[in-house]
Every structure is written in structure tokens, then in C-alpha cells.
Design a protein around this motif. Structure first.
Motif, PDB file in Angstrom:
ATOM      1  N   MET A 196       0.831  -1.217   0.000  1.00 41.79           N
ATOM      2  CA  MET A 196       0.000   0.000   0.000  1.00 41.79           C
ATOM      3  C   MET A 196       0.861   1.261   0.000  1.00 41.79           C
ATOM      4  O   MET A 196       0.532   2.253  -0.644  1.00 41.79           O
ATOM      5  CB  MET A 196      -0.965  -0.015   1.191  1.00 41.79           C
ATOM      6  CG  MET A 196      -2.054  -1.073   1.016  1.00 41.79           C
ATOM      7  SD  MET A 196      -3.201  -1.198   2.411  1.00 41.79           S
ATOM      8  CE  MET A 196      -4.029   0.400   2.341  1.00 41.79           C
ATOM      9  N   SER A 197       1.987   1.192   0.705  1.00 39.06           N
ATOM     10  CA  SER A 197       2.868   2.360   0.707  1.00 39.06           C
ATOM     11  C   SER A 197       3.436   2.613  -0.687  1.00 39.06           C
ATOM     12  O   SER A 197       3.513   3.768  -1.135  1.00 39.06           O
ATOM     13  CB  SER A 197       3.996   2.169   1.718  1.00 39.06           C
ATOM     14  OG  SER A 197       4.917   3.228   1.608  1.00 39.06           O
ATOM     15  N   HIS A 198       3.831   1.546  -1.388  1.00 43.88           N
ATOM     16  CA  HIS A 198       4.337   1.750  -2.759  1.00 43.88           C
ATOM     17  C   HIS A 198       3.275   2.434  -3.621  1.00 43.88           C
ATOM     18  O   HIS A 198       3.570   3.338  -4.403  1.00 43.88           O
ATOM     19  CB  HIS A 198       4.731   0.410  -3.398  1.00 43.88           C
ATOM     20  CG  HIS A 198       5.848  -0.277  -2.681  1.00 43.88           C
ATOM     21  ND1 HIS A 198       6.106  -1.612  -2.803  1.00 43.88           N
ATOM     22  CD2 HIS A 198       6.786   0.203  -1.816  1.00 43.88           C
ATOM     23  CE1 HIS A 198       7.146  -1.934  -2.046  1.00 43.88           C
ATOM     24  NE2 HIS A 198       7.570  -0.853  -1.436  1.00 43.88           N
ATOM     25  N   ILE A 199       2.033   1.992  -3.461  1.00 46.04           N
ATOM     26  CA  ILE A 199       0.970   2.583  -4.268  1.00 46.04           C
ATOM     27  C   ILE A 199       0.756   4.047  -3.870  1.00 46.04           C
ATOM     28  O   ILE A 199       0.641   4.929  -4.727  1.00 46.04           O
ATOM     29  CB  ILE A 199      -0.338   1.773  -4.114  1.00 46.04           C
ATOM     30  CG1 ILE A 199      -0.109   0.299  -4.489  1.00 46.04           C
ATOM     31  CG2 ILE A 199      -1.444   2.381  -4.973  1.00 46.04           C
ATOM     32  CD1 ILE A 199      -1.234  -0.645  -4.057  1.00 46.04           C
ATOM     33  N   LEU A 200       0.748   4.296  -2.573  1.00 43.69           N
ATOM     34  CA  LEU A 200       0.512   5.673  -2.105  1.00 43.69           C
ATOM     35  C   LEU A 200       1.645   6.608  -2.524  1.00 43.69           C
ATOM     36  O   LEU A 200       1.413   7.766  -2.877  1.00 43.69           O
ATOM     37  CB  LEU A 200       0.348   5.688  -0.579  1.00 43.69           C
ATOM     38  CG  LEU A 200      -0.941   5.020  -0.068  1.00 43.69           C
ATOM     39  CD1 LEU A 200      -0.863   4.767   1.445  1.00 43.69           C
ATOM     40  CD2 LEU A 200      -2.169   5.875  -0.385  1.00 43.69           C
ATOM     41  N   GLU A 201       2.870   6.095  -2.487  1.00 44.43           N
ATOM     42  CA  GLU A 201       4.011   6.934  -2.906  1.00 44.43           C
ATOM     43  C   GLU A 201       3.837   7.347  -4.373  1.00 44.43           C
ATOM     44  O   GLU A 201       4.249   8.434  -4.787  1.00 44.43           O
ATOM     45  CB  GLU A 201       5.337   6.174  -2.749  1.00 44.43           C
ATOM     46  CG  GLU A 201       5.650   5.734  -1.314  1.00 44.43           C
ATOM     47  CD  GLU A 201       6.631   6.636  -0.583  1.00 44.43           C
ATOM     48  OE1 GLU A 201       6.627   7.850  -0.826  1.00 44.43           O
ATOM     49  OE2 GLU A 201       7.397   6.101   0.250  1.00 44.43           O
ATOM     50  N   ASN A 202       3.240   6.460  -5.169  1.00 43.35           N
ATOM     51  CA  ASN A 202       3.009   6.778  -6.574  1.00 43.35           C
ATOM     52  C   ASN A 202       1.774   7.667  -6.769  1.00 43.35           C
ATOM     53  O   ASN A 202       1.717   8.486  -7.687  1.00 43.35           O
ATOM     54  CB  ASN A 202       2.813   5.485  -7.386  1.00 43.35           C
ATOM     55  CG  ASN A 202       4.111   4.709  -7.556  1.00 43.35           C
ATOM     56  OD1 ASN A 202       5.178   5.292  -7.728  1.00 43.35           O
ATOM     57  ND2 ASN A 202       4.032   3.393  -7.493  1.00 43.35           N
ATOM     58  N   TYR A 203       0.797   7.466  -5.911  1.00 45.35           N
ATOM     59  CA  TYR A 203      -0.492   8.167  -6.044  1.00 45.35           C
ATOM     60  C   TYR A 203      -0.360   9.656  -5.711  1.00 45.35           C
ATOM     61  O   TYR A 203      -0.928  10.499  -6.406  1.00 45.35           O
ATOM     62  CB  TYR A 203      -1.486   7.504  -5.096  1.00 45.35           C
ATOM     63  CG  TYR A 203      -2.916   7.970  -5.180  1.00 45.35           C
ATOM     64  CD1 TYR A 203      -3.677   7.742  -6.323  1.00 45.35           C
ATOM     65  CD2 TYR A 203      -3.535   8.596  -4.092  1.00 45.35           C
ATOM     66  CE1 TYR A 203      -5.011   8.129  -6.391  1.00 45.35           C
ATOM     67  CE2 TYR A 203      -4.867   8.978  -4.149  1.00 45.35           C
ATOM     68  CZ  TYR A 203      -5.600   8.747  -5.297  1.00 45.35           C
ATOM     69  OH  TYR A 203      -6.919   9.124  -5.357  1.00 45.35           O
ATOM     70  N   TRP A 246      -0.346 -10.369  -6.632  1.00 41.11           N
ATOM     71  CA  TRP A 246      -0.306  -9.637  -7.912  1.00 41.11           C
ATOM     72  C   TRP A 246      -0.285  -8.135  -7.646  1.00 41.11           C
ATOM     73  O   TRP A 246       0.344  -7.370  -8.385  1.00 41.11           O
ATOM     74  CB  TRP A 246      -1.489 -10.072  -8.780  1.00 41.11           C
ATOM     75  CG  TRP A 246      -1.395  -9.745 -10.240  1.00 41.11           C
ATOM     76  CD1 TRP A 246      -2.425  -9.302 -11.021  1.00 41.11           C
ATOM     77  CD2 TRP A 246      -0.253  -9.839 -11.118  1.00 41.11           C
ATOM     78  NE1 TRP A 246      -1.990  -9.121 -12.325  1.00 41.11           N
ATOM     79  CE2 TRP A 246      -0.665  -9.443 -12.396  1.00 41.11           C
ATOM     80  CE3 TRP A 246       1.080 -10.216 -10.931  1.00 41.11           C
ATOM     81  CZ2 TRP A 246       0.210  -9.407 -13.504  1.00 41.11           C
ATOM     82  CZ3 TRP A 246       1.946 -10.178 -12.024  1.00 41.11           C
ATOM     83  CH2 TRP A 246       1.507  -9.778 -13.283  1.00 41.11           C
ATOM     84  N   SER A 247      -0.916  -7.692  -6.559  1.00 35.80           N
ATOM     85  CA  SER A 247      -0.837  -6.265  -6.192  1.00 35.80           C
ATOM     86  C   SER A 247       0.602  -5.888  -5.872  1.00 35.80           C
ATOM     87  O   SER A 247       1.065  -4.798  -6.230  1.00 35.80           O
ATOM     88  CB  SER A 247      -1.696  -5.964  -4.954  1.00 35.80           C
ATOM     89  OG  SER A 247      -3.042  -6.205  -5.213  1.00 35.80           O
ATOM     90  N   SER A 248       1.302  -6.790  -5.194  1.00 33.92           N
ATOM     91  CA  SER A 248       2.697  -6.523  -4.840  1.00 33.92           C
ATOM     92  C   SER A 248       3.513  -6.219  -6.092  1.00 33.92           C
ATOM     93  O   SER A 248       4.255  -5.228  -6.155  1.00 33.92           O
ATOM     94  CB  SER A 248       3.256  -7.745  -4.088  1.00 33.92           C
ATOM     95  OG  SER A 248       4.599  -8.010  -4.401  1.00 33.92           O
ATOM     96  N   SER A 249       3.339  -7.042  -7.128  1.00 35.40           N
ATOM     97  CA  SER A 249       4.121  -6.842  -8.360  1.00 35.40           C
ATOM     98  C   SER A 249       3.698  -5.574  -9.095  1.00 35.40           C
ATOM     99  O   SER A 249       4.530  -4.827  -9.610  1.00 35.40           O
ATOM    100  CB  SER A 249       3.944  -8.039  -9.292  1.00 35.40           C
ATOM    101  OG  SER A 249       4.187  -9.240  -8.617  1.00 35.40           O
ATOM    102  N   MET A 250       2.401  -5.350  -9.156  1.00 36.57           N
ATOM    103  CA  MET A 250       1.881  -4.202  -9.918  1.00 36.57           C
ATOM    104  C   MET A 250       2.247  -2.861  -9.282  1.00 36.57           C
ATOM    105  O   MET A 250       2.332  -1.841  -9.961  1.00 36.57           O
ATOM    106  CB  MET A 250       0.349  -4.288 -10.000  1.00 36.57           C
ATOM    107  CG  MET A 250      -0.154  -5.359 -10.910  1.00 36.57           C
ATOM    108  SD  MET A 250       0.331  -4.983 -12.596  1.00 36.57           S
ATOM    109  CE  MET A 250       1.052  -6.505 -13.087  1.00 36.57           C
ATOM    110  N   ALA A 251       2.421  -2.871  -7.962  1.00 37.39           N
ATOM    111  CA  ALA A 251       2.602  -1.606  -7.253  1.00 37.39           C
ATOM    112  C   ALA A 251       3.896  -0.887  -7.607  1.00 37.39           C
ATOM    113  O   ALA A 251       3.998   0.325  -7.464  1.00 37.39           O
ATOM    114  CB  ALA A 251       2.558  -1.862  -5.743  1.00 37.39           C
TER     115      ALA A 251
END
Ligand code: NZQ
Ligand code: ZN
Length: 386
Positions: A196-203, A246-251
Motif C-alpha cells: 500500500m505504501s508503494h501505491i501511495l508513494e506513486n499516487y 499480484w498487487s505486490s508486483s503491480m505496485a
């Protein structure tokens, strides 16, 4: 406006139950393989025996680098690289979590480098070549299975740095969600916080109208929020484990960051916590993220946080963005808590002793982030998180 970008995700993924049989393809890359793994979880689960037997059937000779630590150490990288050079190893196979894959990546690069492996951590452009890298993932978290990054520590010097190279993108990764059934509740929660942090850092970027990336981010966040509690409740729920994996890889494979000119800041702050206290990466992120959000929230950023609240947490869009934003941050905090993650630095044994130096080092990477952070700002976030 979306910025220009190159998207190249060359890693061949075999996703799903039983995909381990594709290890036979390693025979196309040479004869000698260095098998890299951690502290023994793969022996306990039986995966180690299965991998050895498949590699043997494929006619490969196996050398081993065991004992990769969580927060992998440069000393272990050096040992693995030495074996590669001494034995003329053709390829590296990581079987484990992010630490094992990261260690294997830098081993593969150091095997093709004359000098000391630590140079490759501090100066990524020195990575000009690497042996082919393969992975069998056993923990959904870092995304290392499909990305160019590796994070290595020299704990003797309290240093932990990320390095990155196109040459370190795995050639092939096997993602079988059943291998994550044995991941503990604690590591499952920490892994989710990391994804979730990887996604948030990108968001949280200042680039406007990168809507493809933003909607991907929101969908992935919702997926984590849906399935992490299921995986905690029922560790062998295939769909929960598969969606987290799969979320882990996509993030972090470039899909979310390309065109969005992102500059991460919570990660540099967390890496300092791990460098000084050797804590679990995802737990550090779970602690810092809500406090970073509190700090980053302002009249200027409230709209973005409100959008996050509406699109990810399903909050009703009120008239006041600031109010919606605050509720979104509270949802984030409550969610991490509900997964059993720590919420303060004190809970993981960190006090203010090293705040100054940690803040100084982290701030060096945060000048261009969504809300630019200087040393005093990072200090303020650490102090709030105490
Ligand atoms: O060492 P073993 O015995 O394998 O046990 C591990 C370890 O104790 C255990 N584990 C892994 N798979 C398991 C399992 N236990 C039971 N069943 C399984 N199937 O879990 C523990 C933690 O493993 P680790 O690999 O350290 O966790 P993670 O995947 O979270 O990796 C963390 C490291 O990756 C870095 C972090 O900083 C940290 O050093 N990161 C790497 C990134 C990248 N390459 O892109 C990005 C991230 O932001 C992150 O910084
Ligand atoms: Zn991370």
C-alpha cells in the motif's frame, strides 16, 4: 500534464498454482545456478526440496547462498558474489521474500563487477551487467520480483540504501500464491503495508491528469483493503493470497509511476529507521504513513486527499475537502491498526536518540516529493510518530 516516460517490464511471470515446473527453463541459460535463500522458511515448507529436485532434473548444478537476512546485509552479497566468481556461476535463482530477491540481484550484478559490491549500492550506474536473475516469490510485499530495485544494508555503518538497474530486473519470476500460505500474520500485515505504501508513494504526485495511473492506484489499494483481512483470517485463502501477490508486483513495476513523475518520501524515512534499528520495513511504513499524511495535508493538498478518501475508502464527498481528507487519513490509520500493525515508533523500540541524523539522511531524498520535506519537516514527522 503526464510526463514522458519509457515503460519496459521484461520479466516473464508465471502466475498460479504449480507454475514451479517452469524452473526447467533455467537450463536455457547455462549449467551452474546459485540458489539464494533466507533463514529456512523454504526448508520448512518443502519448497527447497522441490526446487532442488526440479533443477536436478533440468541438468543444472546447484551452488547455494543460504541465510539471507531480512534487511539483507552487504556481507552476504559479498559471499554470494565470491561464489559466483570462483565457480563460474551462470545465473542466480532467489527463492524467498524481498530480502532474498534483493540480495540475489546485487549478487548477480557484483558477480560481473571487479570492485566491491557496496559500490553498486551507492552508485547504481556502476551496474553495467548482471547474471540472469530468476525468482520464486514466497512473500507478497516488495515487488522485487518484477522491478529493477534492491535494498541492501551495511548495519555496521547504519546504512541502508536502495539501488536500481535495468540489468537487475528478473528475467523470470514464479508467483504461486500457495507459497505464501505459510507467511505469518505479522509478515502478511507488514507486506500489505509495504504494497500500500508503494501505491501511495506513486499516487501522491503533483502531476495532474495522469488518470490511468491514479485509477490503477485506487483499484490496487481497494484490492489490498479487501483481501488483507481475509488473508489474516484465513491464511490459505487462495484468492486473498493471489490478489495480494499480484498487487505486490503491480505496485512497483513502473505501471503506476511512469508519467506521474513521482518522488517517494515515506520510504527514505523508513529506510533510516531500518538502518538504525533493523526493524521490519512494512511495520516502519505503517507507522510513518499516517503521520506523513497529517503533515502533508494542507489547503493545497486537501483535494487530493479527499479524492483518495472518496475513491479508495468510499467516503461521501462532502462540501469540505479538508474534512473528507482528515477522515481518509483516519481510515488509513484505523486500517493499519486493524491488521495488528504498530502505530508508534515506541512500539518498535525507537526513541529520539538518532532522529537528527536519520532526518538529515532521509531529507536528502525528499526535496522533490509531493510535499517537499527538509530535515526539520522529517524531524517533525518522527516526533509526531513517537
Ligand atoms: O528468511 P526466511 O526463513 O525465508 O523467512 C522470511 C523472513 O523471516 C519470512 N518468510 C518469507 N516467505 C515466507 C516466510 N515465512 C513463512 N512462509 C513464507 N512463505 O518472512 C520474513 C521476512 O522476509 P523478507 O524477505 O525480509 O520480507 P520482505 O519481502 O518484506 O522484504 C523486505 C526487504 O525488502 C526491501 C526492504 O527494505 C527490506 O529490506 N524492499 C525492497 C524493495 C524492492 N526490491 O523493490 C522495495 C521495498 O520498498 C523495500 O524497501
Ligand atoms: Zn517498500
Amino acid at each position: 500534464m503526464m510526463t514522458n516516460f519509457t515503460c519496459s517490464i521484461p520479466t516473464r511471470i508465471y502466475f498460479g498454482k504449480g507454475q514451479i515446473s517452469h524452473l526447467s527453463e533455467l537450463a536455457g541459460y547455462g549449467r551452474k545456478v546459485l540458489l539464494v535463500y533466507g533463514g529456512g522458511s523454504i526448508k520448512k515448507s518443502g519448497l527447497y526440496d522441490q526446487v532442488l529436485s526440479l533443477l536436478g532434473e533440468a541438468g543444472l548444478t546447484v551452488f547455494e547462498q543460504a541465510g539471507v537476512e531480512p534487511n539483507p546485509r552487504i556481507e552476504t552479497v559479498r559471499l554470494g558474489a565470491q561464489t559466483c566468481k570462483a565457480e563460474g556461476i551462470d545465473m542466480v535463482l532467489a527463492v524467498g521474500g524481498g530480502s532474498v530477491i534483493d540480495c540475489a540481484k546485487v549478487i548477480a550484478a557484483a558477480a560481473c563487477y571487479e570492485g566491491d559490491a557496496w559500490d553498486l549500492v551507492l552508485q547504481p550506474p556502476k551496474i553495467q551487467r548482471a547474471l540472469p536473475i530468476f525468482s520464486v516469490l514466497t512473500l507478497a510485499a516488495t515487488g522485487s520480483e518484477m522491478d529493477p530495485h534492491a535494498v541492501i544494508s551495511d548495519l555496521g555503518k547504519n546504512e541502508k540504501w536502495g539501488t536500481s538497474s535495468e540489468h537487475m530486473k528478473p528475467t523470470m519470476s514464479i508467483l504461486d500464491p500457495t507459497y505464501t500460505f505459510s507467511v505469518s500474520k505479522r509478515q502478511t500485515a507488514a507486506g500489505t503495508a509495504d504494497i500500500m505504501s508503494h501505491i501511495l508513494e506513486n499516487y501522491f504526485t503533483n502531476v495532474e491528469n495522469a488518470d490511468v495511473q491514479a485509477r490503477f492506484c485506487e483499484g490496487l489499494l481497494k484490492t489490498c483493503i479487501q483481501y488483507a483481512p481475509v488473508a489474516l483470517e484465513k491464511p490459505e485463502d487462495y484468492d486473498a493470497r493471489a490478489n495480494l501477490m499480484w498487487s505486490s508486483s503491480m505496485a512497483i513495476n513502473g505501471l503506476l509511476s511512469g508519467g506521474a513523475a513521482v518522488a517517494w518520501c515515506v520510504h527514505p524515512m523508513e529506510h533510516e529507521l531500518s538502518a538504525f534499528y533493523d526493524i521490519t520495513h512494512g511495520e516502519g511504513l505503517a507507522i510513518l504513513t499516517p503521520f506523513w499524511m497529517d503533515f502533508a495535508l494542507s489547503e493545497k493538498t486537501a483535494g487530493k486527499f479527499a479524492q483518495y478518501g472518496v475513491n479508495v475508502w468510499g467516503l461521501e464527498k462532502g462540501a469540505d475537502d479538508m474534512d473528507t481528507a482528515r477522515r481518509a487519513i483516519q481510515c488509513t490509520r484505523d486500517f493499519f491498526r486493524s491488521l495488528g500493525l504498530p502505530a508508534t515508533l515506541r512500539e518498535v523500540g525507537i526513541d529520539e536518540t538518532h532522529f537528527e541524523i536519520m532526518a538529515e539522511k532521509a531529507a536528502a531524498a525528499c526535496a522533490n516529493s509531493f510535499v517537499p520535506l527538509g530535515k526539520e519537516d522529517v524531524m517533525a514527522i518522527f516526533n509526531a510518530a513517537r
